[in-house]
Write an enzyme that holds these catalytic residues in place. Structure first.
Site, PDB file in Angstrom:
ATOM      1  N   HIS A  31       0.862  -1.182   0.000  1.00 23.44           N
ATOM      2  CA  HIS A  31       0.000   0.000   0.000  1.00 23.44           C
ATOM      3  C   HIS A  31       0.895   1.227   0.000  1.00 23.44           C
ATOM      4  O   HIS A  31       2.120   1.136   0.120  1.00 23.44           O
ATOM      5  CB  HIS A  31      -0.991   0.003   1.173  1.00 23.44           C
ATOM      6  CG  HIS A  31      -0.405   0.296   2.516  1.00 23.44           C
ATOM      7  ND1 HIS A  31      -1.005   1.127   3.424  1.00 23.44           N
ATOM      8  CD2 HIS A  31       0.722  -0.125   3.106  1.00 23.44           C
ATOM      9  CE1 HIS A  31      -0.289   1.186   4.526  1.00 23.44           C
ATOM     10  NE2 HIS A  31       0.774   0.426   4.365  1.00 23.44           N
ATOM     11  N   CYS A  54       5.871   6.149   4.969  1.00 22.87           N
ATOM     12  CA  CYS A  54       4.650   5.504   4.468  1.00 22.87           C
ATOM     13  C   CYS A  54       4.109   6.151   3.202  1.00 22.87           C
ATOM     14  O   CYS A  54       3.171   5.627   2.594  1.00 22.87           O
ATOM     15  CB  CYS A  54       3.582   5.497   5.557  1.00 22.87           C
ATOM     16  SG  CYS A  54       4.032   4.462   6.958  1.00 22.87           S
ATOM     17  N   HIS A  81       5.167   0.517  -0.211  1.00 16.91           N
ATOM     18  CA  HIS A  81       5.784  -0.453   0.684  1.00 16.91           C
ATOM     19  C   HIS A  81       4.771  -1.545   1.010  1.00 16.91           C
ATOM     20  O   HIS A  81       3.599  -1.452   0.647  1.00 16.91           O
ATOM     21  CB  HIS A  81       6.278   0.223   1.982  1.00 16.91           C
ATOM     22  CG  HIS A  81       5.191   0.824   2.807  1.00 16.91           C
ATOM     23  ND1 HIS A  81       4.534   1.990   2.458  1.00 16.91           N
ATOM     24  CD2 HIS A  81       4.624   0.394   3.953  1.00 16.91           C
ATOM     25  CE1 HIS A  81       3.623   2.263   3.379  1.00 16.91           C
ATOM     26  NE2 HIS A  81       3.647   1.319   4.296  1.00 16.91           N
ATOM     27  N   HIS A 113       3.532  -5.018   3.776  1.00 18.19           N
ATOM     28  CA  HIS A 113       3.498  -5.587   5.120  1.00 18.19           C
ATOM     29  C   HIS A 113       3.051  -7.042   5.035  1.00 18.19           C
ATOM     30  O   HIS A 113       2.380  -7.442   4.092  1.00 18.19           O
ATOM     31  CB  HIS A 113       2.482  -4.860   6.014  1.00 18.19           C
ATOM     32  CG  HIS A 113       2.773  -3.417   6.218  1.00 18.19           C
ATOM     33  ND1 HIS A 113       3.772  -2.960   7.045  1.00 18.19           N
ATOM     34  CD2 HIS A 113       2.183  -2.310   5.717  1.00 18.19           C
ATOM     35  CE1 HIS A 113       3.784  -1.637   7.049  1.00 18.19           C
ATOM     36  NE2 HIS A 113       2.821  -1.209   6.239  1.00 18.19           N
ATOM     37  N   HIS A 146      -1.075 -10.646  -1.641  1.00 18.28           N
ATOM     38  CA  HIS A 146      -0.149 -10.265  -2.708  1.00 18.28           C
ATOM     39  C   HIS A 146      -0.786  -9.317  -3.724  1.00 18.28           C
ATOM     40  O   HIS A 146      -0.629  -9.464  -4.931  1.00 18.28           O
ATOM     41  CB  HIS A 146       0.456 -11.497  -3.377  1.00 18.28           C
ATOM     42  CG  HIS A 146       1.469 -12.161  -2.498  1.00 18.28           C
ATOM     43  ND1 HIS A 146       1.108 -13.042  -1.503  1.00 18.28           N
ATOM     44  CD2 HIS A 146       2.808 -12.042  -2.430  1.00 18.28           C
ATOM     45  CE1 HIS A 146       2.197 -13.453  -0.876  1.00 18.28           C
ATOM     46  NE2 HIS A 146       3.245 -12.857  -1.411  1.00 18.28           N
ATOM     47  N   GLU A 196       0.210  -4.534  11.130  1.00 18.53           N
ATOM     48  CA  GLU A 196       1.144  -4.388  10.008  1.00 18.53           C
ATOM     49  C   GLU A 196       2.543  -4.858  10.399  1.00 18.53           C
ATOM     50  O   GLU A 196       3.336  -5.215   9.545  1.00 18.53           O
ATOM     51  CB  GLU A 196       1.226  -2.924   9.576  1.00 18.53           C
ATOM     52  CG  GLU A 196      -0.035  -2.405   8.965  1.00 18.53           C
ATOM     53  CD  GLU A 196       0.067  -0.947   8.561  1.00 18.53           C
ATOM     54  OE1 GLU A 196      -0.695  -0.531   7.683  1.00 18.53           O
ATOM     55  OE2 GLU A 196       0.906  -0.197   9.119  1.00 18.53           O
TER      56      GLU A 196
END
Length: 118
Positions: free
Chosen positions: A14, A25, A29, A31, A69, A108
């Site tokens: 995201h 952020c 990136h 998680h 994914h 996360e």
């Protein structure tokens, strides 16, 4: 009150592009997310459960097919997909199908959690 929880896992990317460029952020990136669903009931059903854990299989399928994914901004059509936003999204999805849903937590990282509990 009886409570049960079940964890689900998925990996996704995201980006919070509305944040200042220097904020980590704001960059694309990903998680390894953990989603924890809590169901509550004042009484147990005839089998002695709040709800049989197997009845949460549709949530696993939904997460695996729609979120794992993937790029969450695209999946949810929203540029501010935070853990808080995901907790509310999964709560609403679950509550519609499992009325005993009382809370959803999303992590996360191993040290951070966001929770939606009405």
């Amino acid at each position: 009150m009886f409570r049960i929880t079940k964890e689900f896992h998925f990996s996704a990317s995201h980006q919070l592009a509305h944040l200042p460029a220097e904020h980590q952020c704001a960059r694309l990136h990903g998680h390894n997310y953990v989603v924890e669903v809590e169901l509550s009931a004042a009484t147990l059903n005839s089998d002695g459960f709040v709800r049989d854990y197997h009845e949460l299989a549709p949530l696993k399928h939904y997460i695996d097919e729609a979120f794992d994914h993937r790029h969450l901004n695209d999946v949810l059509g929203h540029d501010g997909v935070t853990a808080e936003y995901l907790a509310k999204h999964f709560y609403d999805w679950c509550k519609e199908r499992l009325p005993e849903t009382s809370a959803v937590r999303v992590s996360e990282t191993p040290k951070t959690w966001a929770e939606y509990r009405p």
